[in-house]
Design an enzyme around this catalytic site. Sequence first.
Site: not given
Length: 228
Positions: A60-62
């Site tokens: 999951i992206s930052k």
Amino acid sequence: GMASDRARAALAARLRSGGIRDERVLQAIATVPRHLFLEPGLASQAYEDAALPIGHQQTISKPSVVARMIELLRHGLAPAQPLERVLEIGTGCGYQAAVLSLVARDVFSIERIRPLHEQAKANLRALRLPNLRLHYGDGMLGLPQAAPFSSIILAAAGMEVPEVLLEQLEVGGRLIAPVAVASAGADGHKQGQAVTQQLLLIERRSRHRFDRTALEAVFFVPLKSGTT
Ligand code: SAH
């Protein structure tokens, strides 16, 4: 619940002090329950500004990177423009798609790994976001049946931005993508392997003119072709 509301508000405040200026984007970050996109064992870390595993070797992206990329799509290097038809390549667990759906008119998101596409559908169902559509397929081919798009955002890094995606971008539209940068070796020759990535903003000024601006270094999972 209340605790997660507070954690999300704190995350948005942290991104604001970290330099995100767009209040609509910060509002969306303060709204989307990121813990619902993670497995229960990781949910307690949902409001830290970190990429986390979602299975299938993906992440999951930052949040700060999600916010930065959406802010760049809205503003480019000029005044903000409303996001109309947005294409996201790399749905993953669906978090960024949910954030986008709160700031854009219509969002189309593609994922190439079937179980992640199914997981994203399950994660997003409860949020009832009527302007978000998920597709299973190879995003390197874009989404011709829904093109053209006013904005395109890639959540995975390729060696370059696929040409078909540029064709599916409207004149006046913007694309934001992490791209690999091949590093030069000590002898000045390019090494075979890319070791760094940077964000690339592409603005389509006319049918044939695309302005490219290289921005900060980032770290994303690789863009791959085909489906699985
Ligand atoms: N948008 C996600 C980020 C997921 S990581 C978030 O909100 O956190 C990037 C995703 O891109 C991975 O799930 C990976 O499978 C997917 N991906 C890589 N290449 C792709 C392609 N050609 N088409 C569609 N998805 C792709």
